[in-house]
Motif scaffolding. Structure first.
Motif, PDB file in Angstrom:
ATOM      1  N   HIS A 189      -7.762  -0.514   6.041  1.00  0.00           N
ATOM      2  CA  HIS A 189      -6.706   0.429   6.403  1.00  0.00           C
ATOM      3  C   HIS A 189      -7.027   1.802   5.813  1.00  0.00           C
ATOM      4  CE1 HIS A 189      -2.821   1.464   7.882  1.00  0.00           C
ATOM      5  NE2 HIS A 189      -2.218   1.558   6.724  1.00  0.00           N
ATOM      6  N   ASP A 238      -0.896  -3.616   6.745  1.00  0.00           N
ATOM      7  CA  ASP A 238      -1.580  -2.804   7.746  1.00  0.00           C
ATOM      8  C   ASP A 238      -3.097  -2.959   7.637  1.00  0.00           C
ATOM      9  OD1 ASP A 238       0.987  -2.032   8.083  1.00  0.00           O
ATOM     10  OD2 ASP A 238       0.665   0.106   7.730  1.00  0.00           O
ATOM     11  N   HIS A 296       1.886   3.888   1.814  1.00  0.00           N
ATOM     12  CA  HIS A 296       2.394   4.658   2.945  1.00  0.00           C
ATOM     13  C   HIS A 296       3.921   4.570   2.934  1.00  0.00           C
ATOM     14  CE1 HIS A 296      -1.671   4.333   5.251  1.00  0.00           C
ATOM     15  NE2 HIS A 296      -1.627   5.358   4.433  1.00  0.00           N
ATOM     16  N   HIS A 308       0.840  -1.199   0.000  1.00  0.00           N
ATOM     17  CA  HIS A 308       0.000   0.000   0.000  1.00  0.00           C
ATOM     18  C   HIS A 308       0.870   1.243   0.000  1.00  0.00           C
ATOM     19  CE1 HIS A 308       0.707  -0.455   4.325  1.00  0.00           C
ATOM     20  NE2 HIS A 308       0.252   0.775   4.522  1.00  0.00           N
ATOM     21  N   HIS A 362       6.300   1.771   3.708  1.00  0.00           N
ATOM     22  CA  HIS A 362       6.191   0.566   2.871  1.00  0.00           C
ATOM     23  C   HIS A 362       6.745   0.753   1.465  1.00  0.00           C
ATOM     24  CE1 HIS A 362       3.520  -1.632   5.728  1.00  0.00           C
ATOM     25  NE2 HIS A 362       3.420  -0.394   6.182  1.00  0.00           N
TER      26      HIS A 362
HETATM   27 ZN   LIG Z   1      -0.068   1.917   6.403  1.00  0.00          ZN
END
Ligand SMILES: [Zn+2]
Length: 264
Positions: free
Chosen positions: A141, A163, A65, A63, A68
């Motif tokens: 998330h 997450d 963020h 994802h 990551h």
């Molecule tokens: Zn995240």
């Protein structure tokens, strides 16, 4: 033999900003080499482990963020031998590749041109990396397009849960996993939206009942509370062997599951 290396065990804002734990993601070797979620410090942690990014076959990003994805472009340059050979696969969420309302996209057109194949990871879908199947499933998330990866290795299914909050439909996707890797962001009694705290993780493990659980993605508050303590609470509550990952910890999966602590 299937091997895992935790290139980082930190997650969330403050762990990442101050690198209280590294945030380099997870490296999986099972015929194909996969680098999952290469966040800040991924390149440095690869160097410390003497792992060669030129031997990576796929970069997977769950994802959009920064803990990551930030080193994904660097690892793509590595995978493509400094951009000299078009090579490898980029498997990533919609937010990472196309962008969603608040996130992304985050991989430049130049870096997209360096890989042989790009595949969007969407819940219910799957891919194969040199014959190793990877299934995608949903998360709950703040990046709604985030996905988890279940890798069907030669030593059983390794589920890398990204997450998420605790939700039954998310747990159900991981039934049958031999190793369940959970992102434990917050300690017992300190739940926040969009993430797992220790009692959520305990319930997750109780539903999936893997052979072993490995906790990672520790937030600052959790590190302060002691990841090992959280692991033993989960182990006691479920009867499932549960380990708190450490930076650069290795896991060898054969008939038995062996943990190798880094002693660099
Ligand atoms: Zn995240």
């Amino acid at each position: 033999m299937t091997k895992l290396v935790f290139l980082g065990t930190g997650g969330g804002r403050f762990s990442t900003i101050y690198q209280i734990r590294a945030t380099g993601g997870l490296y999986l070797m099972d015929g194909a080499n996969m680098h999952i979620d290469p966040g800040p410090s991924a390149a440095y942690q690869m160097h410390r482990m003497k792992l060669d990014p030129a031997k990576t076959d796929a970069v997977l990003v769950s994802h959009c963020h920064p803990d990551h994805y930030t080193d994904a472009e660097v690892m793509i340059e590595g995978m493509s031998r400094g951009g000299l050979k078009r090579r490898g696969a980029l498997i990533a969420s919609r937010s990472v590749l196309e962008g969603s309302q608040r996130h992304g996209p985050v991989i430049s057109n130049y870096h997209r041109s360096l890989v042989e194949r790009i595949q969007m990871a969407e819940p219910g879908g799957s891919t194969a990396i040199d014959g190793v199947k990877v299934r995608f499933s949903g998360t709950k998330h703040s990046d709604p397009t985030g996905v988890s990866f279940s890798i069907e290795t030669s030593a059983g299914v390794v589920s890398y849960v990204s997450d998420t909050e605790l939700e039954e439909s998310v747990c159900r996707e991981h039934e049958g996993s031999r190793v369940l890797i959970l992102p434990l962001t917050r300690p017992w009694g300190a739940r926040i939206p969009n993430h797992l705290c220790t009692e959520d993780a305990l319930e997750f493990v109780r539903q999936v009942r893997p052979e072993m659980t490995i906790l990672t993605h520790f937030g600052a508050k959790l590190i302060h509370a002691g990841p090992e303590r959280q692991a033993s609470m989960i182990e006691r509550g479920t009867g499932v062997r549960t380990v708190a990952a450490q930076d650069l910890m290795g896991v060898h999966l054969g008939k038995a599951i062996r943990i190798h602590r880094f002693e660099g």
